[in-house]
Scaffold this active site. Structure first.
Site, PDB file in Angstrom:
ATOM      1  N   GLU A  63       2.661  36.876  44.195  1.00  0.00           N
ATOM      2  CA  GLU A  63       2.392  38.141  43.493  1.00  0.00           C
ATOM      3  C   GLU A  63       2.678  39.359  44.379  1.00  0.00           C
ATOM      4  O   GLU A  63       2.746  40.486  43.887  1.00  0.00           O
ATOM      5  CB  GLU A  63       0.929  38.196  43.034  1.00  0.00           C
ATOM      6  CG  GLU A  63       0.608  37.259  41.870  1.00  0.00           C
ATOM      7  CD  GLU A  63       0.588  35.786  42.258  1.00  0.00           C
ATOM      8  OE1 GLU A  63       0.068  35.470  43.343  1.00  0.00           O
ATOM      9  OE2 GLU A  63       1.113  34.953  41.501  1.00  0.00           O
ATOM     10  N   GLY A  70      -4.205  46.795  54.640  1.00  0.00           N
ATOM     11  CA  GLY A  70      -3.887  48.124  54.105  1.00  0.00           C
ATOM     12  C   GLY A  70      -5.065  49.078  54.266  1.00  0.00           C
ATOM     13  O   GLY A  70      -4.900  50.236  54.682  1.00  0.00           O
ATOM     14  N   ARG A 108       0.345  51.635  55.651  1.00  0.00           N
ATOM     15  CA  ARG A 108      -0.165  50.278  55.432  1.00  0.00           C
ATOM     16  C   ARG A 108       0.453  49.264  56.394  1.00  0.00           C
ATOM     17  O   ARG A 108      -0.207  48.326  56.840  1.00  0.00           O
ATOM     18  CB  ARG A 108       0.156  49.830  53.993  1.00  0.00           C
ATOM     19  CG  ARG A 108      -0.607  50.571  52.912  1.00  0.00           C
ATOM     20  CD  ARG A 108      -0.152  50.084  51.531  1.00  0.00           C
ATOM     21  NE  ARG A 108      -0.318  48.640  51.392  1.00  0.00           N
ATOM     22  CZ  ARG A 108      -1.472  48.036  51.108  1.00  0.00           C
ATOM     23  NH1 ARG A 108      -2.548  48.737  50.903  1.00  0.00           N
ATOM     24  NH2 ARG A 108      -1.526  46.723  51.008  1.00  0.00           N
ATOM     25  N   ARG A 141     -22.378  18.917  47.284  1.00  0.00           N
ATOM     26  CA  ARG A 141     -22.928  17.881  46.385  1.00  0.00           C
ATOM     27  C   ARG A 141     -21.877  17.220  45.496  1.00  0.00           C
ATOM     28  O   ARG A 141     -22.087  16.161  44.955  1.00  0.00           O
ATOM     29  CB  ARG A 141     -24.042  18.470  45.541  1.00  0.00           C
ATOM     30  CG  ARG A 141     -25.308  18.706  46.375  1.00  0.00           C
ATOM     31  CD  ARG A 141     -26.531  18.810  45.506  1.00  0.00           C
ATOM     32  NE  ARG A 141     -26.592  20.079  44.805  1.00  0.00           N
ATOM     33  CZ  ARG A 141     -27.206  21.163  45.275  1.00  0.00           C
ATOM     34  NH1 ARG A 141     -27.838  21.105  46.422  1.00  0.00           N
ATOM     35  NH2 ARG A 141     -27.214  22.279  44.600  1.00  0.00           N
ATOM     36  N   LEU A 195      -3.693  20.927  65.939  1.00  0.00           N
ATOM     37  CA  LEU A 195      -3.950  21.638  64.683  1.00  0.00           C
ATOM     38  C   LEU A 195      -2.707  21.674  63.787  1.00  0.00           C
ATOM     39  O   LEU A 195      -1.602  21.952  64.244  1.00  0.00           O
ATOM     40  CB  LEU A 195      -4.368  23.082  65.020  1.00  0.00           C
ATOM     41  CG  LEU A 195      -4.645  23.994  63.827  1.00  0.00           C
ATOM     42  CD1 LEU A 195      -5.955  23.627  63.155  1.00  0.00           C
ATOM     43  CD2 LEU A 195      -4.664  25.464  64.269  1.00  0.00           C
ATOM     44  N   HIS A 203      -0.690  45.659  58.867  1.00  0.00           N
ATOM     45  CA  HIS A 203      -0.114  44.309  59.001  1.00  0.00           C
ATOM     46  C   HIS A 203       0.174  44.022  60.472  1.00  0.00           C
ATOM     47  O   HIS A 203      -0.137  42.945  60.979  1.00  0.00           O
ATOM     48  CB  HIS A 203       1.175  44.186  58.185  1.00  0.00           C
ATOM     49  CG  HIS A 203       0.980  44.436  56.712  1.00  0.00           C
ATOM     50  ND1 HIS A 203      -0.041  43.845  55.998  1.00  0.00           N
ATOM     51  CD2 HIS A 203       1.654  45.214  55.827  1.00  0.00           C
ATOM     52  CE1 HIS A 203       0.026  44.249  54.732  1.00  0.00           C
ATOM     53  NE2 HIS A 203       1.043  45.081  54.607  1.00  0.00           N
ATOM     54  N   ASP A 263      -7.088  39.268  54.524  1.00  0.00           N
ATOM     55  CA  ASP A 263      -7.012  40.444  53.641  1.00  0.00           C
ATOM     56  C   ASP A 263      -7.622  41.676  54.293  1.00  0.00           C
ATOM     57  O   ASP A 263      -8.555  41.578  55.093  1.00  0.00           O
ATOM     58  CB  ASP A 263      -7.748  40.113  52.327  1.00  0.00           C
ATOM     59  CG  ASP A 263      -7.345  41.047  51.203  1.00  0.00           C
ATOM     60  OD1 ASP A 263      -6.341  41.768  51.339  1.00  0.00           O
ATOM     61  OD2 ASP A 263      -8.053  41.057  50.171  1.00  0.00           O
ATOM     62  N   GLY A 264      -7.102  42.827  53.916  1.00  0.00           N
ATOM     63  CA  GLY A 264      -7.691  44.103  54.345  1.00  0.00           C
ATOM     64  C   GLY A 264      -6.828  44.922  55.293  1.00  0.00           C
ATOM     65  O   GLY A 264      -7.281  45.946  55.812  1.00  0.00           O
ATOM     66  N   TRP A 292      -7.499  48.843  56.439  1.00  0.00           N
ATOM     67  CA  TRP A 292      -7.683  49.109  57.873  1.00  0.00           C
ATOM     68  C   TRP A 292      -6.799  50.280  58.298  1.00  0.00           C
ATOM     69  O   TRP A 292      -7.233  51.179  59.019  1.00  0.00           O
ATOM     70  CB  TRP A 292      -7.326  47.847  58.661  1.00  0.00           C
ATOM     71  CG  TRP A 292      -7.553  47.926  60.137  1.00  0.00           C
ATOM     72  CD1 TRP A 292      -8.665  47.525  60.812  1.00  0.00           C
ATOM     73  CD2 TRP A 292      -6.627  48.408  61.136  1.00  0.00           C
ATOM     74  NE1 TRP A 292      -8.492  47.737  62.170  1.00  0.00           N
ATOM     75  CE2 TRP A 292      -7.254  48.282  62.386  1.00  0.00           C
ATOM     76  CE3 TRP A 292      -5.335  48.948  61.089  1.00  0.00           C
ATOM     77  CZ2 TRP A 292      -6.641  48.657  63.588  1.00  0.00           C
ATOM     78  CZ3 TRP A 292      -4.722  49.334  62.275  1.00  0.00           C
ATOM     79  CH2 TRP A 292      -5.375  49.185  63.506  1.00  0.00           C
ATOM     80  N   GLY A 301     -21.118  17.452  42.598  1.00  0.00           N
ATOM     81  CA  GLY A 301     -21.585  17.057  41.262  1.00  0.00           C
ATOM     82  C   GLY A 301     -22.614  15.955  41.259  1.00  0.00           C
ATOM     83  O   GLY A 301     -23.142  15.584  40.208  1.00  0.00           O
TER      84      GLY A 301
HETATM   85  C1  IPE Z   1      -3.918  37.845  48.823  1.00  0.00           C
HETATM   86  O1  IPE Z   1      -4.302  39.142  49.037  1.00  0.00           O
HETATM   87  C2  IPE Z   1      -2.602  37.589  49.493  1.00  0.00           C
HETATM   88  C3  IPE Z   1      -2.609  37.583  50.940  1.00  0.00           C
HETATM   89  C4  IPE Z   1      -3.629  37.815  51.736  1.00  0.00           C
HETATM   90  C5  IPE Z   1      -1.349  37.273  51.541  1.00  0.00           C
HETATM   91  P1  IPE Z   1      -3.961  40.329  48.034  1.00  0.00           P
HETATM   92  O2  IPE Z   1      -4.509  41.545  48.671  1.00  0.00           O
HETATM   93  O3  IPE Z   1      -2.523  40.314  47.702  1.00  0.00           O
HETATM   94  O4  IPE Z   1      -4.791  39.926  46.722  1.00  0.00           O
HETATM   95  P2  IPE Z   1      -5.402  40.815  45.584  1.00  0.00           P
HETATM   96  O5  IPE Z   1      -4.297  41.651  45.035  1.00  0.00           O
HETATM   97  O6  IPE Z   1      -6.470  41.648  46.225  1.00  0.00           O
HETATM   98  O7  IPE Z   1      -5.968  39.841  44.605  1.00  0.00           O
HETATM   99  C1  IPE Z   2      -3.442  41.405  53.365  1.00  0.00           C
HETATM  100  O1  IPE Z   2      -3.762  42.751  53.474  1.00  0.00           O
HETATM  101  C2  IPE Z   2      -2.049  41.114  53.836  1.00  0.00           C
HETATM  102  C3  IPE Z   2      -1.096  40.814  52.762  1.00  0.00           C
HETATM  103  C4  IPE Z   2      -1.365  40.708  51.496  1.00  0.00           C
HETATM  104  C5  IPE Z   2       0.270  40.614  53.180  1.00  0.00           C
HETATM  105  P1  IPE Z   2      -3.479  43.745  52.288  1.00  0.00           P
HETATM  106  O2  IPE Z   2      -2.107  44.309  52.462  1.00  0.00           O
HETATM  107  O3  IPE Z   2      -3.719  43.080  50.975  1.00  0.00           O
HETATM  108  O4  IPE Z   2      -4.552  44.872  52.553  1.00  0.00           O
HETATM  109  P2  IPE Z   2      -5.475  45.597  51.478  1.00  0.00           P
HETATM  110  O5  IPE Z   2      -6.136  44.539  50.663  1.00  0.00           O
HETATM  111  O6  IPE Z   2      -4.581  46.465  50.658  1.00  0.00           O
HETATM  112  O7  IPE Z   2      -6.445  46.373  52.306  1.00  0.00           O
HETATM  113 MG    MG Z   3      -5.360  42.856  49.837  1.00  0.00          MG
END
Ligand code: IPE
Ligand code: IPE
Ligand code: MG
Length: 269
Positions: free
Chosen positions: A78, A34, A44, A266, A142, A48, A31-32, A36, A268
């Site tokens: 989603e 966008g 955005r 643990r 892996l 990716h 995540d992150g 970045w 539980g």
């Molecule tokens: C979860 O991240 C999905 C992926 C990393 C592919 P999102 O950025 O979509 O999740 P939310 O919207 O912050 O919960």
């Molecule tokens: C995660 O990065 C990648 C996907 C969900 C495909 P985001 O696109 O969610 O980036 P942010 O969370 O908006 O920074």
């Molecule tokens: Mg995200």
């Protein structure tokens, strides 16, 4: 002959941990991207793109750490809510990364799998996923599960349906004559009972897309599951790091593994 990934350019080496301290299955919410990109005034999609290297790094780091299963969240059920242009980019991007990286991963003895829904997913992406799985099916290193159009709730529902469907197909009515005279109310009750009995924690665990998660790792500072491997993560250790995904390399995975190794699980007890 399987090759080992080249060492990290910094010369960093994998922490020396006993094998039992290493998580068997690591789930990663990448995540992150966008944020970045936004920090750099870029669209955005550039975030990716910049995340591809991080994925390769984390796969290399997982191999070096002797992790057995690595599941990466690439596109959630989603994520269709995003703009059509971002969705389109992500579909084309997944296809391209798969095609360009499968030989490298194959040379590292990685077995590639896919977890997710077929519905809505671009057929060309499904084809790349299937091709990568086919190419690497004999590998013994892996297990890399690419979670594309994946949702944890969907995974659970699909598993439950598979269990129930199998129980129903294997059911043979006690009367043995249901074909000719139609099922009796007694047969229907027995069928319901058989189906209910088939649905257990074990039968669902066997049908969901992956084994149980040991370490659940999310980047970018967000602290939520976002519908990723929710059944499998019931007893996972959660590790959150503030780094944005494109800034990640294998050392960040190792940091997460070191944190994991110091946790006391643990269950539980
Ligand atoms: C979860 O991240 C999905 C992926 C990393 C592919 P999102 O950025 O979509 O999740 P939310 O919207 O912050 O919960
Ligand atoms: C995660 O990065 C990648 C996907 C969900 C495909 P985001 O696109 O969610 O980036 P942010 O969370 O908006 O920074
Ligand atoms: Mg995200």
């Amino acid at each position: 002959m399987a090759q080992t990934p080249p060492p990290h350019r910094s010369g960093a080496v994998v922490p020396d941990l006993p094998l039992e301290a290493v998580p068997n299955h690591v789930a990663v919410v990448m995540d992150g991207n966008g944020r970045w990109a936004r920090q750099r005034g870029l669209p955005r999609t550039e975030g990716h793109r910049a995340g591809e290297e991080a994925l390769v790094e984390v796969v290399a780091g997982a191999i070096e750490a002797k992790v057995r299963w690595l599941s990466v969240y690439a596109f959630s059920t989603e994520n269709w809510k995003r703009s059509p242009s971002e969705v389109r980019f992500l579909m084309g991007y997944s296809r391209r990364v798969l095609r360009q990286r499968r030989d490298l991963f194959n040379s590292w003895n990685v077995r590639i799998g896919w977890a997710g829904q077929r519905q809505r997913l671009w057929p060309s992406v499904i084809k790349e996923l299937d091709d990568a799985a086919h190419l690497t099916r004999g590998n013994t290193g892996l297990n890399l599960t690419l979670c594309v159009n994946y949702g944890g709730r969907d995974d659970i529902v699909a598993a439950a349906r598979a269990v129930l469907g199998e129980a129903a197909r294997q059911f043979s009515p006690a009367s043995g004559k249901s074909q000719t005279r139609g099922a009796s109310p007694g047969d229907a009750a027995a069928l319901v009972e058989t189906m209910m009995a088939s649905l257990t924690e074990d039968s669902i665990s066997q049908r969901v897309a992956t084994p149980d998660v040991d370490l659940f790792w999310r980047t970018s500072g967000e602290q939520r599951l976002s519908n990723f491997l929710i059944w499998q993560a019931a007893y996972a250790e959660l590790v959150f790091s503030d780094k944005l995904w494109p800034d990640v390399d294998r050392r960040d995975l190792w940091d997460g593994i070191v944190q994991y190794s110091s946790r006391q699980r643990r269950y539980g007890a």
